[in-house]
Design a protein around this motif. Structure first.
Motif, PDB file in Angstrom:
ATOM      1  N   SER A   1       0.834  -1.194   0.000  1.00 25.73           N
ATOM      2  CA  SER A   1       0.000   0.000   0.000  1.00 25.73           C
ATOM      3  C   SER A   1       0.875   1.253   0.000  1.00 25.73           C
ATOM      4  CB  SER A   1      -0.905   0.002   1.223  1.00 25.73           C
ATOM      5  OG  SER A   1      -0.140   0.151   2.398  1.00 25.73           O
TER       6      SER A   1
ATOM      7  N   ILE B   1       0.606   5.699   0.781  1.00 27.70           N
ATOM      8  CA  ILE B   1      -0.193   6.743   1.411  1.00 27.70           C
ATOM      9  C   ILE B   1      -0.744   7.662   0.331  1.00 27.70           C
ATOM     10  CG2 ILE B   1      -0.133   8.730   2.960  1.00 27.70           C
ATOM     11  CD1 ILE B   1       1.940   7.254   4.589  1.00 27.70           C
TER      12      ILE B   1
ATOM     13  N   ARG C   1      -4.696   5.043   2.999  1.00 32.10           N
ATOM     14  CA  ARG C   1      -3.773   4.209   2.221  1.00 32.10           C
ATOM     15  C   ARG C   1      -4.529   3.556   1.078  1.00 32.10           C
ATOM     16  NH1 ARG C   1       1.071   3.246   4.764  1.00 32.10           N
ATOM     17  NH2 ARG C   1       1.135   3.811   6.956  1.00 32.10           N
TER      18      ARG C   1
END
Length: 144
Positions: A37, A39, A55
């Motif tokens: 993932s 941000i 995320r």
């Protein structure tokens, strides 16, 4: 008298070569790195004690225009970086922001609104190792 120390039941060419093993390992590593993932956005509380982090998980297969349809999660963190609350998102674009109050935060997830209670305010202690804002550590991670 001949003595066989060890003999495989399989022919030698059944085992993958070292080049093939290296290529397979590189492919797996690349795939796992692509699945991490990242941000997408951060939002700090008024007093800087808490941070909402959105995320996004990458979509491995997407048609043009579907980039913002990626799934993700919304997390609430305190100044120490401890995760306090979390909610999943089917599509990251559904996140519409957070409304902060003194003892709670309302997170608008598009189809529903989550209300998370905030712990009592922590006293600001002048420690040079702690960031001045809860989102500072995530902003640094986002920019790298």
């Amino acid at each position: 008298m001949t003595m066989t120390l060890w003999r495989s039941r399989y022919p030698r060419n059944v085992y993958p070569s070292s080049r093939l093993r290296s290529l397979l390992l590189l492919s797996i590593t690349t795939f796992l790195t692509a699945c991490q993932s990242y941000i997408r956005s951060t939002e700090s509380s008024q007093n800087g004690q808490f941070c909402i982090v959105v995320r996004s998980y990458p979509m491995l297969i997407a048609m043009p225009g579907q980039g913002s349809d990626a799934p993700g999660e919304v997390n609430l963190y305190d100044m120490t970086g401890q995760k306090l609350e979390s909610a999943s998102l089917e599509m990251v674009q559904l996140f519409e922001g957070a409304t902060w109050a003194t003892n709670q935060v309302m997170v608008d997830l598009g189809l529903n609104v989550e209300t998370w209670q905030l712990p009592q305010e922590q006293e600001n202690q002048p420690d040079s190792r702690e960031p001045s804002d809860a989102c500072t550590r995530f902003e640094l991670e986002k920019s790298s």
